[in-house]
Each structure stands twice: as structure tokens, then as C-alpha cells.
Scaffold this active site. Structure first.
Site, PDB file in Angstrom:
ATOM      1  N   ASP A 121       0.809  -1.198   0.000  1.00 49.84           N
ATOM      2  CA  ASP A 121       0.000   0.000   0.000  1.00 49.84           C
ATOM      3  C   ASP A 121       0.854   1.264   0.000  1.00 49.84           C
ATOM      4  O   ASP A 121       1.612   1.516   0.930  1.00 49.84           O
ATOM      5  CB  ASP A 121      -0.896  -0.009   1.230  1.00 49.84           C
ATOM      6  CG  ASP A 121      -1.969   1.051   1.176  1.00 49.84           C
ATOM      7  OD1 ASP A 121      -2.066   1.741   0.145  1.00 49.84           O
ATOM      8  OD2 ASP A 121      -2.714   1.188   2.157  1.00 49.84           O
ATOM      9  N   ASP A 329      -2.788   5.644  -5.662  1.00 50.18           N
ATOM     10  CA  ASP A 329      -2.991   4.827  -4.464  1.00 50.18           C
ATOM     11  C   ASP A 329      -3.184   3.366  -4.832  1.00 50.18           C
ATOM     12  O   ASP A 329      -4.222   2.971  -5.359  1.00 50.18           O
ATOM     13  CB  ASP A 329      -4.210   5.348  -3.707  1.00 50.18           C
ATOM     14  CG  ASP A 329      -4.457   4.607  -2.401  1.00 50.18           C
ATOM     15  OD1 ASP A 329      -3.588   3.810  -2.000  1.00 50.18           O
ATOM     16  OD2 ASP A 329      -5.514   4.827  -1.788  1.00 50.18           O
TER      17      ASP A 329
END
Length: 518
Positions: A121, A329
Site C-alpha cells: 500500500d 494509491d
């Protein structure tokens, strides 16, 4: 057959299969029967008869040619002065639908080395693992929605000889405000939403890496690690249940620690396969290609995520001014846009579509859905500051209506508070996060050969979303985009196609600890 092809390319790259009975001869030598990866013996033993192309068929030769390009295609000019590193088990990543479509990797930590299936992430910083957490941890993938039992490891600091606690008087203790004394163990708390939180203590341990070259030289890196003792919300259900490896900008993220220790350059890359839910790659210290497209990274004090300035989009060759700031993201499955950018983008797209638009379903988050057509070839590009363009190779998803008919939808959600470029628009690209030069780079890639992809137009829809009858939560409201939240939580809908083959790929990824020895 496309997913089956990628699964078996993955299998052929990971292991050369030596099959058959081992027999000891009088001379003390051992001999083995050798079988081709698509032989009847291998297919019958693995139970993949229906997925393997028939010997001599067109598909059979396509798969073999693809494998050859993967193994041999290593010739393009690179920005790298030193060899990049990756996880010691493999550089492969996998987006799992039953775990929220985030990209996961098999990482090895501690001594003795223990593997974990962690979410990757870019909008998170801390590397944390479930640890001493009792009933708040998921112990088996079956409890997270996987159809088979696959036990998961839990991190135990006392079992690792390379583990050591980080105290509150250590400068690495970013949660020192909650310390009871300078000599106590440093606590941490990471909140992804109001209901999804991980809390625990900080320590140091070894992350096992390897060079991405023919030498495969092992490299052990000391990293700051969160011992996640209590997980709440979706961390207890079906998102990042075995930990998160933060790739953000803060000093305690894995890329930051590797660069600070002069182990790698201050850069890393992630490649996202053209079909969401299949495979990708990750490389630390990778600065990409000399001919890649680039745009400046914009850093915000309130966020450690990677931001860029978008100037517009091109739909069907017609440019549309859509100025916006957005975050790249990897913890978001789909793309979110605020108004007026959302309206401008979707209107330009809708004006060019010839297929009949479906009525908006209040139980389905995607508003622009159309009757499925075999000729969906509307080219879509995103334009960034500096004029660089990214061809969106997979902006669509397919879904089944309540009546069971198929439709395709533009994979963009309306957002109330933030613009996020998610994994679906990164598909078919190698994305380079060059933190040294503060540059975001990209180049079209299928992740398994160093060659550009030639087709300028996006393919027909290749991934499936849940049917509208399955409610999908709206994006969570947050000043900083959470790396994992309910907008990414997607149950396996059983709609067929690629989604139903992902568990097989997941099993191959989880077998990496064994396959790595072949």
C-alpha cells in the site's frame, strides 16, 4: 483462456517441473523423469486438465511464445545504476478478489524466516504483521472467504532471533506521545477509518530480500515492524488479514529504510497486470526506463501518499480540460473523482458511447454502465503536468445485472472529498515511484517482459464486478485516503470469468515458499 495463460506462464517461470519416480541406482546416482509443463502427466497430477491448452493448438503456442518473451526479454535501457531488490520468495504480486482486490506479496521476515501474505500500500507507511493477537487475528484464509483452508502465519517476536523491541526513547518511536515511560516499549496505532484500526508495539526485525539478477544474492534489511496485537473492522474480516507493507513517504516505511541504509536507491516500482486480479511485480531501488513517461510528484504535509497534478483527459481523441490533484494509491481498487472532474470525465466518455446506457442502480456504485458489446475500443488517456500521457488500458469492468445479463461500466466512482487514481487505471503499466527525483514514471508493460505494449486502445472489459444485487459500500470520508477501507472490499460474486480463476492463482502464490527451492 487469458487468465489460464497467465497462470501457467507464472507456473512455468516459478518452477521447472521434474516429475516421476526417483530411483537409486547401484552407482549411488539419482535419476528423474522429466515432463513438459503441459504434458498429460503434469496436467493429471495437478488437476488442471481444463485450464491447460491442448498440445499443438494455437493457444498452446501462444503460451509458449509468451513464456519465451518473458524469460528472454531483458534488453531495454534502464535508469538503474545498481541492481534492484525484491522479496526473497519472488517479485510477484497478486490482486485477490476475496481480499478486496488489493495487491499482495509473499514476504519473509525474521530468523528462522517466516512468510506472510501482506497487502502492498502506497498510502500507508508502517510495515505491520498480526502478532500475539489471539482471536482478533485471521488464522486461515478460509475465514476470509477463500474456498480452501490455507493456514496463515502469525508473527511471534520471541520466536525470531533477529527481533528486538523499539523503546519509547528511540527516535524511531513515532507514537512516543502515548508512552508510559522512556524505557517502555513503543506503542503504535494506525487508524484506516473510524472502525478499522490496528494497534500494537514497534520492534525491529529482518526483511529478507534478493537481487533481481542472475545471481539472486540474498540481502537482509533491518526494518521497523509493527507487532499488530489488536485489529478491528475489516482487518478482522477480509482485507489485509495477514498484514500491510507500507510503501509511503515517511521515514519508517520500507522504501525509506532501504534508501537510508544505502541498500537500494530511493525509488521503487510496481507493475500491474492488464487484467485486474491476476499478477504484477514489485522492485525496490528500481528507477524505471530512460524512455518512460514522467510527471512531478507533489508532496503534501498532511499526507505521505504520492500525489500528481492532472491537466486533462482525452476520450476518443478529443481533449477535455479536467485540472485536478490526485493521489496514486495502490490501496484503492478503483478510481475516485470529485466534481466537477467526475462530471466532465464521465460526460465526455458517455457522449462517445454508442452502446445503450443502463439505468442507474442505487445498489451499484458505478453510474455509467452499458450493454455489453464486443467492440468496446474507445481510447482514453490521462494527461499530466508536463504533457505526459497515460493510456488507460483497462478503465472498464464487467458486471451482471439483476436479470443476469452482462454489462460493462466505467470504473470511476464519485468522491466527496478526494481524487484517487486506483489500480484499475494503473493496469497494464509499470509505475515508478522515484522519491529521489520526486518523479512518478510509467511505461506500458504486461509485467513479465521488458517490452512495450503496442496496442493504443483499451481492451474489451476483462474483469468482473459483483452483481448490483450485492451492495457495495461508498467511499469512506477521510482527509487522507485510507490504504484499506470498505470501498475496496469486494466479495467473490461467482459471476464467472476471470474472477473464478483467481483462487487458483492465489494458491500458486501461496505455494511460493515451496516452489522457490526448485
Amino acid at each position: 483462456m487469458d487468465v489460464a495463460r497467465q497462470v501457467f506462464v507464472l507456473l512455468s517461470v516459478l518452477v521447472v517441473i521434474f516429475w516421476g519416480l526417483e530411483r537409486c541406482e547401484a552407482s549411488g546416482k539419482f535419476s528423474f523423469e522429466v515432463h513438459h509443463m503441459f504434458s498429460d502427466a503434469v496436467k493429471q497430477t495437478l488437476g488442471f486438465d481444463d485450464l491447460v491448452p491442448e498440445n499443438g493448438s494455437l493457444e498452446y503456442f501462444k503460451v509458449l511464445a509468451h513464456r519465451d518473451r518473458f524469460i528472454r526479454g531483458r534488453g531495454l535501457a534502464s535508469n538503474n545504476e545498481e541492481t534492484p531488490l525484491t522479496f526473497i520468495r519472488s517479485n510477484l504480486t497478486l490482486a485477490l478478489n476475496f481480499l478486496g482486490f488489493l495487491h499482495y506479496a509473499n514476504v519473509s521476515v525474521g530468523a528462522p524466516a517466516t512468510w506472510f501474505l501482506v497487502a502492498l500500500d502506497t498510502s500507508s507507511d508502517l510495515f505491520w504483521l498480526p502478532c500475539n493477537c489471539g482471536t482478533t487475528c485471521i488464522h486461515d484464509l478460509k475465514d476470509a472467504g477463500f474456498p480452501e483452508s490455507v493456514p496463515l502465519n502469525l508473527y511471534t517476536p520471541n520466536a525470531s532471533t533477529t527481533s528486538s523491541s523499539i523503546l519509547c526513547n528511540d527516535k524511531r518511536c513515532f507514537g512516543s506521545g502515548k508512552c508510559s515511560s522512556p524505557e517502555s516499549i513503543c506503542p503504535y496505532q494506525i487508524a484506516f477509518s473510524s472502525t478499522t484500526v490496528t494497534t500494537g508495539t514497534l520492534l525491529q526485525d529482518v526483511l529478507h530480500l534478493v537481487t533481481e539478477d542472475e545471481d539472486l544474492k540474498p540481502v537482509n534489511a533491518n526494518v521497523t515492524l509493527g507487532c499488530g496485537q489488536n485489529q478491528t473492522g475489516i482487518l478482522q474480516k477480509n482485507i489485509a488479514v495477514n498484514g500491510v507493507l507500507g510503501l509511503g513517504m515517511k521515514e519508517y516505511s520500507v522504501p525509506s529504510l532501504l534508501a537510508k541504509a544505502n541498500i537500494t536507491a530511493n525509488s521503487f516500482s510496481m507493475c500491474f497486470g492488464r487484467i485486474i486480479g491476476v499478477v504484477g511485480r514489485i522492485s525496490f531501488g528500481d528507477k524505471g526506463y530512460t524512455d518512460q513517461e514522467e510527471t512531478p510528484l507533489v508532496s503534501l504535509e498532511t499526507s505521505t501518499a504520492y500525489g500528481v497534478n492532472v491537466t486533462g483527459v482525452s476520450v476518443g481523441g478529443d481533449p477535455v480540460d479536467v485540472p485536478l490533484f490526485a493521489l496514486f494509491d495502490t490501496g484503492s481498487s478503483f478510481t475516485l473523482l470529485q466534481e466537477p472532474a467526475y462530471g466532465d470525465f464521465t460526460k465526455a466518455f458517455d457522449n462517445l458511447m454508442e452502446d445503450k446506457r443502463r439505468p442507474v442502480d442505487p445498489d451499484f456504485p458505478f453510474e455509467f454502465c452499458y450493454d455489453l458489446s464486443p467492440n468496446v475500443t474507445t481510447p482514453v488517456e490521462m494527461i499530466f503536468v508536463g504533457g505526459s500521457k497515460m493510456t488507460l488500458r483497462n478503465p472498464f469492468l464487467t458486471a451482471a445485472s439483476k436479470e443476469g445479463t452482462k454489462m460493462y461500466c466505467l470504473g470511476i466512482l464519485k468522491s466527496q472529498n478526494i481524487n484517487v487514481i486506483g489500480q484499475n487505471l494503473m493496469s497494464g503499466h509499470r509505475i515508478v515511484f522515484d522519491r529521489e527525483r520526486m518523479i512518478l514514471g510509467w511505461k506500458q508493460s504486461n509485467c513479465f517482459e521488458d517490452e512495450s505494449l503496442a496496442s493504443p486502445s483499451p481492451p474489451p472489459p476483462e474483469i468482473e464486478a459483483p452483481p448490483p444485487s450485492v451492495p457495495t459500500p461508498p467511499p469512506a470520508a477521510s482527509a487522507t485516503p485510507p490504504p484499506i477501507d470498505s470501498r475496496n472490499s469486494t466479495k467473490n460474486s461467482g459471476t464467472g470469468g476471470a474472477a473464478n480463476l483467481i483462487p487458483l492463482a492465489a494458491q500458486l502464490l501461496l505455494l511460493l515458499p515451496l516452489l522457490a527451492f526448485f
